[in-house]
Design an enzyme around this catalytic site. Structure first.
Site, PDB file in Angstrom:
ATOM      1  CE  LYS A   1      -4.412  -1.330   0.298  1.00  0.00           C
ATOM      2  NZ  LYS A   1      -5.475  -0.844  -0.594  1.00  0.00           N
TER       3      LYS A   1
ATOM      4  CB  SER B   1      -0.537  -8.204  -0.776  1.00  0.00           C
ATOM      5  OG  SER B   1      -1.445  -8.880   0.075  1.00  0.00           O
TER       6      SER B   1
END
Length: 594
Positions: free
Chosen positions: A154, A396
């Site tokens: 992110k 992720s």
């Protein structure tokens, strides 16, 4: 840290599309405010519905020149299901071989090549997973985004968008709404850019998460019981204070920042043939960015999204050919638990990706969302017999609270289909337990629940067995059948896994008893709200509470409700605002508590 405590709205409603009153909160861009408690009231907006048969033009709200977009169709996650590993939800343009996906990706290529992510992020390694590769017969590579400074991809998108802001915009500050990885990405980006950041987080956010954000220098505001309320506050405050709202996924610069991962993968495997890249999907920013780059330079590579079966907003949107809204989402893999995918991310995915794998179990020691792509890649290779190919899975993120490890470790073998939960009906005769054991052997009994009942001629044995292959389990079940011991495989029965296995032996004959499962939000006062509505109106006969990660709890409740009172009971249950389901007729319940 600021905490906004909402006072109850004067009108009870289950509608989450609520507007917020003006919040008297101001923050100096260069100084962190002292801790305070601010009280605010949620106000229900007036809802206008225009019927298609009307011939009169709709009346616009004051100061508005255009109509708001029509509401998205709401669907349930369960309305679309297929086997884990199956490549489903294939976009129509991909299925027909037409579309301008590669052409659309061209506009993103320059953005990705000029992205500023490396001012703060690192080029994450592409690690070879030797043991998984050997087991699957492929070459599996892990793109280690869990090794970023804030342990998540992110950071790339947040920084890339913020780095493109003018100095004047940075001086006014930024704001975002997030309960996790995006919050830390914005906070660290603001620290590097000498910009003040306000991070709005739901009041249910665990302390470990908001403190991590606060340590990065951002102002944390705990506000709203749902993400919708938190986001509404953030957007309202952005408008009032002139701050820039940093979205978690649905912005071209955010998408481009995430797209640098695709650029790195292509660079890190320059000469090798690459079969597919598996990407966890939440709002769609990560997969849209990767696809925008990879499909432009390596169009033969498959880009496959992976979603949990109970948070499949992208799969359902592709299935319907338009964005839809989930009625509720599962929260275990909370990093991808979104109700609506982004508008721009959906457009790109509809043009570029090759489909979505909906994975049924996401139980892993990595952050569940971070491990999702690995699980999807493994299921896909087994389903289609893929051998010898290069496969990339994006890990992720790795932000997870340790209070979730108990739940994950308990369900890990079930999720990998290496453990089964069974129930066997066995005559109450001396020596039968030994006979039962000999039939189960050589499978390993990992859990066993049995209690003799002198009033019955038969006993129900609830147990779990570990196995190496489905064939071993099949052989054992056939042995049971050949000796007339009725055995049922209840591995996929959620009520049993969450509640009934802990309640064996708790049978009670209660008049007019119904059983319901409620999803309680993990926050103070959730149980009190439940009791205020139902007690003492109805007698509570059973309660079993089971935490499901950080955001909610699964609660089985028994109440004495007469048939003539069911209409009233359903109405009050709906007004509570918690998801619920009746379980009185559940198969496992009938077997274990008959």
């Amino acid at each position: 840290m600021e905490t906004l405590c909402f006072s109850p709205s004067p009108v009870r409603t289950c509608n989450l599309r609520q507007s917020l009153s003006t919040f008297p909160v101001t923050t100096s861009p260069k100084h962190k405010p002292a801790s305070r408690v601010v009280t605010a009231t949620l106000i229900n907006p007036t809802v206008q519905i225009f019927h298609k048969t009307s011939t009169s033009p709709p009346i616009l709200p004051p100061n508005k020149t255009t109509l708001p977009p029509p509401p998205l169709t709401e669907v349930s996650a369960e309305s679309l299901s297929y086997e884990s590993g199956h490549l489903g939800a294939v976009p129509e343009k991909q299925a027909t071989g037409v579309g301008d996906g590669v052409h659309n990706a061209m506009s993103y290529l320059t953005k990705i090549l000029s992205a500023k992510v490396y001012d703060v992020a690192v080029e994450s390694p592409l690690d070879y997973a030797s043991k998984l590769s050997e087991r699957l017969g492929v070459h599996l590579w892990l793109k280690r985004e869990d090794l970023q400074p804030v342990f998540s991809f992110k950071l790339r998108g947040a920084y890339n968008m913020m780095a493109k802001l003018t100095r004047e915009e940075l001086e006014k500050g930024v704001i975002c709404s997030s309960a996790g990885n995006h919050a830390q990405g914005v906070a660290l980006s603001a620290q590097r850019l000498d910009c003040h950041a306000v991070i709005a987080m739901p009041v249910t956010t665990p302390e470990i998460k908001w403190k991590s954000v606060e340590r990065l220098g951002a102002t944390v505001v705990l506000v709203g019981e749902s993400y919708d309320e938190t986001q509404a506050y953030a957007k309202k405050r952005a408008e009032d204070e002139g701050r820039t709202f940093i979205p978690p996924f649905d912005h071209p610069e955010v998408i481009a920042g995430q797209g640098t991962i695709g650029m790195e993968i292509v660079r890190q495997l320059p000469a090798a043939s690459l079969h597919a890249i598996f990407v966890p999907v939440g709002g769609g920013g990560l997969i849209a960015g990767i696809a925008a780059y990879v499909k432009r330079v390596r169009p033969e590579v498959k880009i496959i999204g992976v979603e949990p079966y109970d948070a499949n907003a992208m799969a359902l949107s592709l299935h319907h050919g338009q964005r839809v809204k989930l009625s509720r989402v599962g929260g275990f893999a909370d990093g991808v638990a979104v109700k609506v995918v982004g508008e721009e991310t959906f457009r790109l995915c509809n043009d570029l990706i090759d489909g979505v794998d909906m994975f049924e179990e996401t139980r892993s020691i990595l952050e569940p969302a971070g491990a999702l792509a690995i699980a999807g890649a493994e299921a896909y290779c087994k389903k289609y017999g893929v051998k010898g190919e290069n496969i990339v899975a994006i890990t992720s993120g790795a932000n997870m609270n340790f209070d979730r490890l108990r739940l994950i470790s308990q369900l890990a073998d079930v999720g990998r289909r290496r453990e089964a939960i069974l129930v066997t009906c066995m005559p109450e005769k001396w020596g039968n337990f030994k006979k039962f054991y000999e039939l189960v052997n050589p499978l390993n009994i990992t859990e066993f629940r049995y209690r003799k009942d002198v009033q019955k001629e038969e006993a129900l044995v609830l147990y779990s067995v570990g196995f190496q292959s489905a064939l071993h389990l099949k052989d054992m079940l056939e042995r049971m059948e050949s000796t007339k011991l009725q055995t049922l495989n209840l591995t996929n029965n959620d009520l049993l896994k969450d509640h009934l296995q802990f309640l064996v032996g708790g049978q009670s004959n209660v008049d007019h008893e119904i059983l319901c499962r409620f999803i309680f939000p993990e926050r103070p006062g959730a149980l009190g709200k439940f009791l205020d509505i139902f007690s003492p109106r109805w007698n509570i006969t059973l309660v079993h509470y089971r935490a499901q990660g950080e955001t909610h709890a699964n609660v089985l409740v028994g109440l004495q409700v007469a048939a003539s009172e069911m209409v009233e009971f359903k109405a009050l249950s709906n007004s509570l605002g918690y998801d619920y389901a009746f379980e009185t007729d559940n198969e496992a319940l009938q077997i274990l508590f008959r």
